[in-house]
Write a protein that holds these residues in place. Sequence first.
Motif, PDB file in Angstrom:
ATOM      1  N   SER A  92      46.116  58.657 -48.231  1.00 40.42           N
ATOM      2  CA  SER A  92      45.574  57.603 -47.381  1.00 40.42           C
ATOM      3  C   SER A  92      46.687  56.703 -46.833  1.00 40.42           C
ATOM      4  O   SER A  92      46.721  56.383 -45.640  1.00 40.42           O
ATOM      5  CB  SER A  92      44.556  56.768 -48.157  1.00 40.42           C
ATOM      6  N   TYR A 103      47.590  56.232 -42.800  1.00 41.01           N
ATOM      7  CA  TYR A 103      47.672  54.968 -42.046  1.00 41.01           C
ATOM      8  C   TYR A 103      49.074  54.749 -41.490  1.00 41.01           C
ATOM      9  O   TYR A 103      49.249  54.281 -40.355  1.00 41.01           O
ATOM     10  CB  TYR A 103      47.276  53.793 -42.948  1.00 41.01           C
ATOM     11  N   GLU A 127      38.249  46.387 -41.245  1.00 37.64           N
ATOM     12  CA  GLU A 127      39.528  46.823 -40.683  1.00 37.64           C
ATOM     13  C   GLU A 127      39.478  48.271 -40.194  1.00 37.64           C
ATOM     14  O   GLU A 127      40.016  48.582 -39.128  1.00 37.64           O
ATOM     15  CB  GLU A 127      40.637  46.695 -41.741  1.00 37.64           C
ATOM     16  N   ARG A 128      38.848  49.120 -40.970  1.00 37.31           N
ATOM     17  CA  ARG A 128      38.821  50.539 -40.615  1.00 37.31           C
ATOM     18  C   ARG A 128      38.069  50.776 -39.303  1.00 37.31           C
ATOM     19  O   ARG A 128      38.467  51.613 -38.488  1.00 37.31           O
ATOM     20  CB  ARG A 128      38.194  51.335 -41.757  1.00 37.31           C
ATOM     21  N   THR A 129      36.992  50.025 -39.090  1.00 29.87           N
ATOM     22  CA  THR A 129      36.233  50.161 -37.851  1.00 29.87           C
ATOM     23  C   THR A 129      37.053  49.713 -36.656  1.00 29.87           C
ATOM     24  O   THR A 129      37.074  50.373 -35.600  1.00 29.87           O
ATOM     25  CB  THR A 129      34.937  49.333 -37.935  1.00 29.87           C
ATOM     26  N   ASN A 181      45.605  46.301 -38.370  1.00 29.11           N
ATOM     27  CA  ASN A 181      44.689  46.970 -39.282  1.00 29.11           C
ATOM     28  C   ASN A 181      45.360  48.114 -40.020  1.00 29.11           C
ATOM     29  O   ASN A 181      45.143  48.297 -41.226  1.00 29.11           O
ATOM     30  CB  ASN A 181      43.466  47.478 -38.509  1.00 29.11           C
ATOM     31  N   LEU A 230      45.745  48.091 -44.084  1.00 32.90           N
ATOM     32  CA  LEU A 230      45.135  49.153 -44.874  1.00 32.90           C
ATOM     33  C   LEU A 230      46.185  49.971 -45.626  1.00 32.90           C
ATOM     34  O   LEU A 230      45.949  50.414 -46.755  1.00 32.90           O
ATOM     35  CB  LEU A 230      44.306  50.063 -43.960  1.00 32.90           C
ATOM     36  N   PHE A 245      44.274  59.922 -38.418  1.00 31.20           N
ATOM     37  CA  PHE A 245      43.361  58.924 -38.994  1.00 31.20           C
ATOM     38  C   PHE A 245      42.095  59.589 -39.524  1.00 31.20           C
ATOM     39  O   PHE A 245      41.639  59.284 -40.630  1.00 31.20           O
ATOM     40  CB  PHE A 245      43.020  57.883 -37.925  1.00 31.20           C
ATOM     41  N   THR A 277      42.932  59.706 -43.834  1.00 35.06           N
ATOM     42  CA  THR A 277      42.659  58.399 -44.438  1.00 35.06           C
ATOM     43  C   THR A 277      41.256  58.337 -45.028  1.00 35.06           C
ATOM     44  O   THR A 277      40.383  59.135 -44.700  1.00 35.06           O
ATOM     45  CB  THR A 277      42.827  57.273 -43.403  1.00 35.06           C
ATOM     46  N   PRO A 289      38.347  55.117 -46.704  1.00 37.03           N
ATOM     47  CA  PRO A 289      38.145  53.675 -46.860  1.00 37.03           C
ATOM     48  C   PRO A 289      38.849  53.147 -48.103  1.00 37.03           C
ATOM     49  O   PRO A 289      38.909  53.808 -49.142  1.00 37.03           O
ATOM     50  CB  PRO A 289      36.618  53.548 -46.997  1.00 37.03           C
TER      51      PRO A 289
END
Length: 404
Positions: A221, A225, A286-288, A334, A338, A395, A399, A401
């Motif tokens: 992950s 990112y 953040e992920r959104t 973001n 992350l 992504f 990655t 969550p």
Amino acid sequence: MTAATADVTPARPRTLRYALILGGLSAFAPLSIDMYLPALPTMVEDLHSSDATLQVTLTGFIIGLALGQLVIGPVSDAMGRRKPLLAGLALYAVMSVLCALSPSAGLLVGFRLLQAIGAAAGVVIARAIVRDLYSGTAMTKFFSMLMLVSGLAPILAPVVGGQLLRATSWRGVFVVLTVFGAALLLAAAFALPEPLPPQRRRSARFGATLRNYWSLLRDRSFLGYALAAGLMFAGLFAYVSASSFVLQDVYGLSPQQFSLVFGANGVGIVLAGQINGRLVGRFFRERTLLATGLTLSTVGGLGVLLAAVFALPLPALLIPLVLLVSSIGLVMPNASSLALAEHPHNAGSASALLGVMQFVIGGMATPLVSIGGAASAVPMGTVMASFAVAAVVVFRTMTRPVRT
């Protein structure tokens, strides 16, 4: 994010002070790379050198920046942030003076390499300090605030350098960088307390450092990112290196009109960063927001490519170009937050890998754009669209969550 890293938000005056100092530290690399580029032709004549030798001053800086981050990041995890930061800033200021006084291209290459190691301290430790002070949504908001300073640096540095050359020589550009480094040294010395307490520090022995980096590289992950951020940075590098030729030589803009377009895109990055700070935690995770930024960059990259391939009018190129460049303001805060979220105890090392990937992958963009020549916008559009699509793929496939 884990319960042990709940959101932390310091008082507002301190937040503003930290934003100005850490934003300045984050801007070291793009300012030092881009500000003197307009002076390269005159430097060739002044130093009785060749284009190839002067290009090595840029290559040497990139190498020093990468190596410096890889070393200084773990050192700051072991010693705390202040001592390595102050030493790096002092080295940067001294080497900037020597760059300004350099009598030959060979010495300039060496001074630039050492200057880059000093700059690396500012870049890597700035991100690590953000992770020390903040977590969760507060960290993302602060990274968004940094875009006010650091987001403009790679866009405006060549413009500032060009304006400086109207009043001084290339040596004057390095004098300005000296003043910038000295000012940040004083600010860090008197206004930036140590954020990493002794009980949170880690060993910087060579074996432990290698194991730490290997652990980060095995973190799928984190790597996802970091790669997504690096690929987006490569798209920005492609834009910075090729847009002057495309917009002036292909589309016929004057230098003044090009500067306006260049500046407008820089403002777009800053505005997107501030919008991100307003939305994160309140309306979206953040992920959104990262996924949204990557999607917008892909749409923009494909739009630039289509406009170039079909030789569409200038507005058809500028609109997707603004969309792609501005999306940096959504992606970088973001992605950085992350990537660092689950590494509070080795934030320096994680920040180092994050930064190295950005500049190594970003550095690939310039030669790729130059392969296609400057007679068309197609090479720039192809490179920007390809890196944007690659960032989305990374992504989506690598990655996950962050733990809550």
